[in-house]
Each structure stands twice: as C-alpha cells, then as structure tokens.
Design an enzyme around this catalytic site. Structure first.
Site, PDB file in Angstrom:
ATOM      1  N   ARG A  98      -3.037 -16.914   1.498  1.00 41.18           N
ATOM      2  CA  ARG A  98      -2.411 -15.748   0.845  1.00 41.18           C
ATOM      3  C   ARG A  98      -2.386 -15.930  -0.679  1.00 41.18           C
ATOM      4  NH1 ARG A  98      -0.789 -10.985   3.636  1.00 41.18           N
ATOM      5  NH2 ARG A  98       1.050 -10.897   2.308  1.00 41.18           N
ATOM      6  N   ARG A 120      -7.895 -10.804  -5.234  1.00 43.36           N
ATOM      7  CA  ARG A 120      -7.530  -9.422  -5.594  1.00 43.36           C
ATOM      8  C   ARG A 120      -7.341  -9.275  -7.103  1.00 43.36           C
ATOM      9  NH1 ARG A 120      -3.255  -8.804  -0.585  1.00 43.36           N
ATOM     10  NH2 ARG A 120      -4.678  -7.936   0.992  1.00 43.36           N
ATOM     11  N   LYS A 128     -12.803  -6.842   3.796  1.00 47.21           N
ATOM     12  CA  LYS A 128     -12.761  -5.424   4.146  1.00 47.21           C
ATOM     13  C   LYS A 128     -14.073  -4.728   3.749  1.00 47.21           C
ATOM     14  CE  LYS A 128      -7.681  -5.314   3.808  1.00 47.21           C
ATOM     15  NZ  LYS A 128      -6.506  -4.794   3.047  1.00 47.21           N
ATOM     16  N   PHE A 148       0.890   5.423   4.510  1.00 51.47           N
ATOM     17  CA  PHE A 148      -0.499   5.106   4.164  1.00 51.47           C
ATOM     18  C   PHE A 148      -1.308   4.640   5.368  1.00 51.47           C
ATOM     19  CE2 PHE A 148       2.185   1.389   3.222  1.00 51.47           C
ATOM     20  CZ  PHE A 148       1.578   0.400   4.007  1.00 51.47           C
ATOM     21  N   GLU A 180      -3.642 -12.302  15.462  1.00 52.87           N
ATOM     22  CA  GLU A 180      -4.851 -11.683  14.908  1.00 52.87           C
ATOM     23  C   GLU A 180      -6.101 -12.427  15.353  1.00 52.87           C
ATOM     24  OE1 GLU A 180      -2.436  -9.912  11.024  1.00 52.87           O
ATOM     25  OE2 GLU A 180      -3.913 -11.508  10.701  1.00 52.87           O
ATOM     26  N   ASN A 226      -8.338  -3.197  -1.621  1.00 53.45           N
ATOM     27  CA  ASN A 226      -7.981  -4.538  -2.103  1.00 53.45           C
ATOM     28  C   ASN A 226      -8.792  -5.675  -1.469  1.00 53.45           C
ATOM     29  OD1 ASN A 226      -6.710  -4.597   0.347  1.00 53.45           O
ATOM     30  ND2 ASN A 226      -4.650  -4.940  -0.444  1.00 53.45           N
ATOM     31  N   THR A 279      -0.568  -8.050  -2.682  1.00 54.19           N
ATOM     32  CA  THR A 279      -1.107  -6.881  -1.977  1.00 54.19           C
ATOM     33  C   THR A 279      -1.652  -5.837  -2.946  1.00 54.19           C
ATOM     34  OG1 THR A 279       0.489  -7.238  -0.200  1.00 54.19           O
ATOM     35  CG2 THR A 279      -0.514  -5.036  -0.346  1.00 54.19           C
ATOM     36  N   TYR A 323      -3.398  -3.216  12.682  1.00 55.80           N
ATOM     37  CA  TYR A 323      -2.333  -2.842  11.743  1.00 55.80           C
ATOM     38  C   TYR A 323      -1.137  -2.181  12.436  1.00 55.80           C
ATOM     39  CZ  TYR A 323      -4.996  -3.999   7.501  1.00 55.80           C
ATOM     40  OH  TYR A 323      -5.666  -4.660   6.491  1.00 55.80           O
TER      41      TYR A 323
HETATM   42  P1  DAT Z   1      -1.234  -7.454   2.846  1.00 58.30           P
HETATM   43  O1  DAT Z   1      -2.634  -6.937   3.091  1.00 58.30           O
HETATM   44  O2  DAT Z   1      -1.112  -8.075   1.481  1.00 58.30           O
HETATM   45  O3  DAT Z   1      -0.742  -8.361   3.951  1.00 58.30           O
HETATM   46  P2  DAT Z   1       0.458  -5.418   4.027  1.00 58.30           P
HETATM   47  O4  DAT Z   1       0.278  -6.147   5.306  1.00 58.30           O
HETATM   48  O5  DAT Z   1       1.841  -5.068   3.589  1.00 58.30           O
HETATM   49  O6  DAT Z   1      -0.261  -6.189   2.807  1.00 58.30           O
HETATM   50  O7  DAT Z   1      -0.361  -4.046   4.080  1.00 58.30           O
HETATM   51  C1  DAT Z   1      -1.645  -4.004   4.663  1.00 58.30           C
HETATM   52  C2  DAT Z   1      -2.554  -3.194   3.779  1.00 58.30           C
HETATM   53  O8  DAT Z   1      -2.063  -1.858   3.688  1.00 58.30           O
HETATM   54  C3  DAT Z   1      -2.639  -3.674   2.344  1.00 58.30           C
HETATM   55  O9  DAT Z   1      -3.596  -4.700   2.175  1.00 58.30           O
HETATM   56  C4  DAT Z   1      -3.017  -2.425   1.615  1.00 58.30           C
HETATM   57  C5  DAT Z   1      -2.304  -1.333   2.388  1.00 58.30           C
HETATM   58  N1  DAT Z   1      -1.019  -1.011   1.777  1.00 58.30           N
HETATM   59  C6  DAT Z   1       0.113  -1.763   1.784  1.00 58.30           C
HETATM   60  N2  DAT Z   1       1.104  -1.179   1.105  1.00 58.30           N
HETATM   61  C7  DAT Z   1       0.589  -0.012   0.647  1.00 58.30           C
HETATM   62  C8  DAT Z   1       1.099   1.065  -0.127  1.00 58.30           C
HETATM   63  N3  DAT Z   1       2.360   1.071  -0.590  1.00 58.30           N
HETATM   64  N4  DAT Z   1       0.257   2.102  -0.409  1.00 58.30           N
HETATM   65  C9  DAT Z   1      -1.010   2.120   0.046  1.00 58.30           C
HETATM   66  N5  DAT Z   1      -1.570   1.128   0.798  1.00 58.30           N
HETATM   67  C10 DAT Z   1      -0.780   0.088   1.086  1.00 58.30           C
HETATM   68 MG    MG Z   2      -0.361  -7.939   5.924  1.00 63.34          MG
END
Ligand code: DAT
Ligand code: MG
Length: 148
Positions: free
Chosen positions: A85, A102, A9, A57, A126, A112, A91, A49
């Site tokens: 992962r 992370r 990122k 968020f 993706e 992150n 996350t 996303y």
């Molecule tokens: P990951 O990136 O571990 O697959 P995810 O797909 O659930 O996690 O979410 C994508 C991204 O969104 C994550 O890297 C950071 C952000 N995110 C997830 N949950 C969040 C939250 N509760 N508050 C703020 N940002 C969040």
């Molecule tokens: Mg994800």
C-alpha cells in the site's frame, strides 16, 4: 509468508505501466507468486468491490475496471500488505506522495492505475476470488540476500 493481491487497472495496462509497476515490487524484494492478464465481467468486478456497493462512485468504478484487461498478481513477502500500500500511495493521486506509483503516474481518483489489498484478511479474500487455484509454489534463491 504474507501475501497480497495487486491489480494493475485498465488505465495502467493501456498506458504501458505494467513493466514499471512489476519492476518496483520485484526490486523491493517481494516474490511474484501469481500473474495473469484478464478481462473481468461486471458481476466479477462487483464482487471484487462488494464492500463499496453503497458508494455513489460504485457504478463508475465497476465500468472502469471492466473497460479493458487488468493484470492480476499475487505478491509475497514480509509485511507485503502494508508495504505494498505504501508503494502504491494514497487512494487519491492528489494526496499520493511523490515516489509512489499513484504519486508518479496518476492524477484523477477514478484513474488511479493500481489496486492493492488493504489488510491481510482482504488479501486472503481477493486472492481466493482472482486465483481460485491459489499461488504458484516457488521460492526465490535470493531470500538469504533479502531477509536476515
Ligand atoms: P483503495 O483503492 O486505495 O484501496 P478504496 O478501496 O477506498 O481505495 O476505493 C477503491 C477505489 O474506488 C479507489 O481506488 C478509487 C475509487 N474511489 C474511492 N473513493 C472514491 C471517491 N471518493 N470518488 C471516486 N472514486 C473513488
Ligand atoms: Mg481498497
């Protein structure tokens, strides 16, 4: 062989973590099958996303992803989705184990550092989105030293 989509990122790029992160996947034994430094626009980030579009968020997440260039990659290897992962860590960096990316390099959930596909199916989607021309076809000569 299984493939996953990994993205460093904008914070990871700005903080000079590209080499460190690529090195971890390389040293594990996975093969790099696609790599580009790219800035994406809002529509593209929203597509990546899309599954999270209802989350509170979501807008902040999209702003973050479009705030600078990212490094998009395809990595290949046995169980690379799940193992990738694990290398990345939880996350929320507060929950990420020491030794994970992370866990070592991030503090806030909204910074992150890295993305990794969460399933073989989302990896396929993706990779299709980020690499419409597909992976670069090559095989590592080290495979007999990595796989039995
Ligand atoms: P990951 O990136 O571990 O697959 P995810 O797909 O659930 O996690 O979410 C994508 C991204 O969104 C994550 O890297 C950071 C952000 N995110 C997830 N949950 C969040 C939250 N509760 N508050 C703020 N940002 C969040
Ligand atoms: Mg994800």
């Amino acid at each position: 062989m299984e493939q996953t989509f990994i993205m460093i990122k904008p914070d990871g790029v700005q903080r000079g973590l590209v080499g460190e992160i690529i090195g971890r996947f390389e040293k594990k034994g996975f093969s790099l099958k696609g790599l580009k430094l790219i800035s994406v626009d809002r529509a593209f980030a929203e597509k990546h996303y899309a599954d999270l579009s209802a989350k509170p968020f979501f807008n902040g997440l999209v702003e973050y992803i479009i705030s600078g260039p990212v490094v998009a990659m395809i990595w290949e290897g046995k169980n690379v989705v799940v193992t990738g992962r694990k290398i990345i860590g939880a996350t929320n960096p507060s929950d990420a184990a020491p030794g994970t990316i992370r866990g070592e390099y991030a503090i806030d959930i909204g910074r992150n550092v890295i993305h990794g596909s969460d399933s073989v199916e989302s990896a396929r989607k993706e990779i299709g989105l980020w690499f419409p021309d597909g992976a670069v076809p090559w095989r590592s000569n080290l495979e007999p030293w990595i796989y039995e």
